[in-house]
Design an enzyme around this catalytic site. Structure first.
Site, PDB file in Angstrom:
ATOM      1  N   GLU B  73       0.813  -1.217   0.000  1.00  0.00           N
ATOM      2  CA  GLU B  73       0.000   0.000   0.000  1.00  0.00           C
ATOM      3  C   GLU B  73       0.842   1.261   0.000  1.00  0.00           C
ATOM      4  O   GLU B  73       0.524   2.226  -0.711  1.00  0.00           O
ATOM      5  CB  GLU B  73      -0.963   0.005   1.188  1.00  0.00           C
ATOM      6  CG  GLU B  73      -2.089  -1.023   1.093  1.00  0.00           C
ATOM      7  CD  GLU B  73      -1.672  -2.419   1.524  1.00  0.00           C
ATOM      8  OE1 GLU B  73      -0.543  -2.572   2.039  1.00  0.00           O
ATOM      9  OE2 GLU B  73      -2.465  -3.361   1.353  1.00  0.00           O
ATOM     10  N   HIS B 142     -11.017  -4.355  10.044  1.00  0.00           N
ATOM     11  CA  HIS B 142     -11.661  -4.259   8.722  1.00  0.00           C
ATOM     12  C   HIS B 142     -13.025  -3.573   8.810  1.00  0.00           C
ATOM     13  O   HIS B 142     -13.880  -3.786   7.954  1.00  0.00           O
ATOM     14  CB  HIS B 142     -11.889  -5.652   8.118  1.00  0.00           C
ATOM     15  CG  HIS B 142     -10.658  -6.325   7.600  1.00  0.00           C
ATOM     16  ND1 HIS B 142      -9.681  -6.820   8.422  1.00  0.00           N
ATOM     17  CD2 HIS B 142     -10.242  -6.585   6.335  1.00  0.00           C
ATOM     18  CE1 HIS B 142      -8.724  -7.375   7.693  1.00  0.00           C
ATOM     19  NE2 HIS B 142      -9.033  -7.247   6.418  1.00  0.00           N
TER      20      HIS B 142
HETATM   21  C1  LIG Z   1      -2.336  -4.300   4.648  1.00  0.00           C
HETATM   22  C2  LIG Z   1      -3.340  -5.188   4.022  1.00  0.00           C
HETATM   23  N1  LIG Z   1      -3.550  -5.117   2.696  1.00  0.00           N
HETATM   24  C3  LIG Z   1      -4.465  -5.899   2.100  1.00  0.00           C
HETATM   25  C4  LIG Z   1      -5.204  -6.779   2.826  1.00  0.00           C
HETATM   26  C5  LIG Z   1      -6.283  -7.620   2.176  1.00  0.00           C
HETATM   27  N2  LIG Z   1      -5.815  -8.996   2.103  1.00  0.00           N
HETATM   28  C6  LIG Z   1      -6.115  -9.895   3.043  1.00  0.00           C
HETATM   29  S1  LIG Z   1      -5.383 -11.342   2.787  1.00  0.00           S
HETATM   30  C7  LIG Z   1      -4.661 -10.802   1.377  1.00  0.00           C
HETATM   31  C8  LIG Z   1      -3.799 -11.714   0.595  1.00  0.00           C
HETATM   32  C9  LIG Z   1      -2.621 -12.154   1.359  1.00  0.00           C
HETATM   33  O1  LIG Z   1      -1.852 -12.983   0.590  1.00  0.00           O
HETATM   34  P1  LIG Z   1      -0.689 -13.813   1.224  1.00  0.00           P
HETATM   35  O2  LIG Z   1       0.173 -12.933   2.053  1.00  0.00           O
HETATM   36  O3  LIG Z   1      -0.021 -14.550   0.125  1.00  0.00           O
HETATM   37  O4  LIG Z   1      -1.407 -14.815   2.224  1.00  0.00           O
HETATM   38  P2  LIG Z   1      -2.429 -15.988   1.851  1.00  0.00           P
HETATM   39  O5  LIG Z   1      -3.781 -15.410   1.874  1.00  0.00           O
HETATM   40  O6  LIG Z   1      -2.058 -16.539   0.539  1.00  0.00           O
HETATM   41  O7  LIG Z   1      -2.241 -16.963   2.966  1.00  0.00           O
HETATM   42  C10 LIG Z   1      -4.999  -9.483   1.127  1.00  0.00           C
HETATM   43  C11 LIG Z   1      -4.562  -8.698  -0.026  1.00  0.00           C
HETATM   44  C12 LIG Z   1      -4.981  -6.818   4.212  1.00  0.00           C
HETATM   45  N3  LIG Z   1      -5.694  -7.623   5.014  1.00  0.00           N
HETATM   46  N4  LIG Z   1      -4.039  -6.039   4.778  1.00  0.00           N
END
Ligand SMILES: Cc1ncc(C[n+]2csc(CCOP(=O)(O)OP(=O)(O)O)c2C)c(N)n1
Ligand SMILES: [Mg+2]
Lengths: 336, 343
Positions: B73, B142
């Site tokens: 971000e 959230h």
């Molecule tokens: C700072 C932030 N940005 C975006 C999100 C929205 N979000 C939640 S999970 C996720 C994906 C995370 O991917 P990864 O780190 O690969 O973990 P996975 O879900 O694959 O276990 C996103 C973009 C968030 N929760 N926090």
């Protein structure tokens, strides 16, 4: 939980059975959550850990209650591997007063400090600096506690990842960074979002060891984590372990996963991590099929009990809305 | 011509209009298309936004103008800010406003201050779209409504729409505005249907909308709470009390005059907002009226807000957290009762 010495050698029977039990607990717990969520009894949204069990379990096999972990939005597996109570977890996910966080946190915020579980996290990358903090506590207090820091492939593009690794490196902190690379952050592939080939390659920039392991092989994770934990305990600083893994379900429940090809979904699902570990345990003569079946049955009942416990538990009482904001605060402090 | 579409479709239409008119308008954010780099999704999307608000835009405008970003971000919000001050007109989506914690500097110390610090020489026409609001069972990280924080920052404009028609007209204005605008979308409103004009129209920032007229009490609602206020107004009406419901629509700029004129007419003011009460928009408006409209008032101003707590997960607690019709009604009845007996 096992004593530290018991965990020092490679997979012993008791250790193997513990790992199997934890992996099965995670799978059955998550499958149950999935079903309950689908019928609408769990509020909000849930991110399931099914398919990634080998990572949390292979790492936490080397930790005791005194050690710390930080976690993610996909945190149920980490909690279970760190011995959080299934009943308290399930009640939390249901939003009940008996939950590990009194129902105030929910799926994305389960924490149990008595177990060294410092919290799931709703903020991607949020746990990485926190892991440096618990490791700093251990270092300043001269304990031999280690912190394992779990995060996804998506998180390795957050500033917190880079700042956290650098901090841990320059302060020589006892942290094991565990990247769970399941290939996707939500609907975005790792290869699109990250400039590196492997997350582990980024360790080089911070002058710490970076290793890639097959995160679907509990034994491989176990060995890599063993080395990293021992290294941290010897005061030699952090390690970054990248576990290549796969999430069995969507990013959250309801995700249609059109970004994965059918072949990808099917071929990966065949390589089930638990089946693979069963193969290992039986091939090595560590456990008989009978032992494993017995454990599975026990876990089945544990999960059923956890669900019953959650469903029979009350919702938090109204006054809980305004408690726990501070340790102390004058009632007329302007907080309205 | 109006037709009935949802809040989320209305927002999408505004982006579509803005992008069709001006090639400098680009869109970026996490999974605004989804499936970046996936062979079988080259010009198609996997998601079109986590709740589907940007659906279809990558098909229409291509991946050059609809960019999936990494989960970075600070990186992409900062890039959007600077792309804006160097010739583009980006619309960056920050999925949940809670994630502002990760990238705040790029807005607070960078984008918001460029124009002033650089002696008026720079324009930063960036729009940040972001979801806010409780009631989704999404817990403490959230569910917040953080617009008061942004409203307090000079240089940022802040918009909080409550209806589909407002959302479309305000977003088009925001995108075409030459200052940084933070556009807050309540995620629990996305499925709300309403009449929305086709094509292009704009609603100026700083122009409140009277969602209902009445002469007995003014209720200012923010975002979704406009709807709570309207429910209360219906209820009051059955008891012969006519409430005027004012929707400021943008908090910065704020339409002081409409609020003051309404209070001049009704002599009573309730402000309903679901963000936390300290240093809030509710108290900001209360202070405005106390300062400039004190003589109009027949009763103390009431603020019905969330309590000074994070957003709880448990549904029973989250329902208590939000302003309710009951809370507003009892405040209204108390004010009316009080004033009626003393008049
Ligand atoms: C700072 C932030 N940005 C975006 C999100 C929205 N979000 C939640 S999970 C996720 C994906 C995370 O991917 P990864 O780190 O690969 O973990 P996975 O879900 O694959 O276990 C996103 C973009 C968030 N929760 N926090
Ligand atoms: Mg991932």
């Amino acid at each position: 939980m096992k004593s530290v010495e018991e965990k020092q050698n490679s997979i012993q029977q008791e250790q193997g059975l513990w790992m199997f039990r934890k992996m099965v607990q995670i799978r059955k717990f998550e499958d149950a959550v999935r079903e309950i969520f689908a019928r609408g009894d769990i509020p909000g949204f849930v991110h399931l850990y099914a398919g990634e069990e080998a990572v949390a379990v292979g790492v936490c096999a080397h930790l005791t209650d005194q050690d710390f972990i930080t976690s993610t939005h996909r945190g149920h597996g980490h909690c279970i591997a760190k011995e959080c109570d299934l009943k308290g977890m399930m009640a939390e996910i249901y939003g009940r007063a008996t939950g590990l966080c009194k129902g105030k946190g929910g799926s994305m915020h389960i924490a149990d400090f008595e177990k060294g579980m410092l919290g799931a996290n709703g903020i991607v990358g949020g746990g990485i600096p926190l892991a440096c903090g618990s490791a700093l506590t251990a270092k300043v207090k001269e304990t031999d506690q280690v912190t394992a820091c779990f995060f996804g492939d998506g998180a390795n593009n957050e500033g917190t990842f880079h700042e956290g690794l650098n901090l841990a490196a320059i302060w020589n902190l006892p942290v094991v960074f565990v990247a769970e690379n399941n290939g996707y952050g939500e609907a975005t592939p790792f290869h699109y979002a990250s400039s590196c080939t492997h997350i582990a390659d980024r360790a080089q920039a911070y002058n710490i060891p970076g290793v890639v392991v097959d995160g679907r092989d509990a034994v491989a994770v176990y060995h890599a984590a063993k080395e990293a934990v021992e290294r941290a305990k010897r005061g030699e600083g952090p390690t970054l372990i990248e576990c290549k893994t796969f999430r069995n379900y969507g990013h959250f429940e309801g995700d249609t996963q059109t970004y994965k090809t059918k072949e990808e979904r099917e071929s990966q699902a065949e390589k089930d991590v638990i089946q693979r570990f069963i193969q290992y345990l039986t091939d090595e003569g560590i456990a008989s099929k009978k032992d494993l079946d017995r454990i599975e049955n026990e876990v089945e009942r544990e999960v059923e009990e956890a669900i019953r416990f959650a469903e029979e538990s009350p919702f938090p009482s109204e006054n809980e809305l305004t408690t726990d904001v501070y340790v102390s605060y004058p009632t007329d402090g302007g907080g309205a | 011509m109006g037709r009935t579409i949802s809040f989320s479709e209305a927002i999408r239409e505004a982006m579509e209009v803005a992008m069709s008119k001006n090639p400098d308008v680009i869109l970026m954010g996490e999974d605004v298309a989804g499936g970046g780099g996936v062979d079988h999704l080259q010009d198609d999307e996997a998601w079109g936004g986590v709740l589907g608000v940007t659906k279809g835009l990558v098909k229409k405008f291509g991946r050059k103008r609809v960019l999936d970003t990494p989960i970075s971000e600070a990186g992409y919000i900062g890039a959007a800010v600077s792309a804006a001050s160097t010739g583009l007109r980006p619309v960056a989506e920050l999925m949940f406003n809670d994630f502002m914690g990760v990238c705040f500097d790029q807005l607070l110390n960078q984008g918001a201050k460029f124009r002033y610090m650089f002696g008026g020489k720079v324009k930063t026409p960036v729009t940040i779209r972001t979801m806010h609001g409780a009631g989704f069972r999404a817990a403490a990280q959230h569910s917040q409504s953080l617009y008061p924080m942004f409203t307090s920052v000079p240089g940022l404009k802040v918009v909080v729409p409550s209806t589909p028609a407002d959302a479309k007209g305000l977003l088009l204005t925001a995108i075409e505005d030459d200052d940084p605008v933070i556009f807050f979308e309540d995620k629990t409103l996305y499925n709300l249907k309403g009449e929305v004009p086709e094509g292009e129209y704009r609603i100026p920032l700083g122009q409140a909308d009277m969602k209902r007229t009445g002469s007995d009490i003014t209720i200012v609602g923010i975002g979704k709470q406009v709807h709570t206020a309207l429910k209360v107004a219906d209820h009051l009406s059955k008891q012969g009390v006519e409430a005027e419901v004012v929707d400021p629509r943008s908090l910065s700029p704020l339409d002081n005059q409409t609020i003051l004129q309404s209070v001049e007419k009704t002599s009573r003011l309730i402000i309903v907002d679901e963000s936390n009460p300290r240093c809030s928009i509710a108290r900001d408006i209360a202070a405005l009226v106390a300062d400039q409209g004190f003589d109009y008032l027949d009763a103390p101003i009431k603020c019905i807000t969330a309590p000074h707590t994070p957003v709880p997960f448990s549904p029973t607690l989250e329902d208590l957290y939000l302003p309710s019709t009951e809370k507003i009604l009892s405040a209204a009845e108390e004010m009316i009762g009080e004033t009626l007996t003393t008049v």
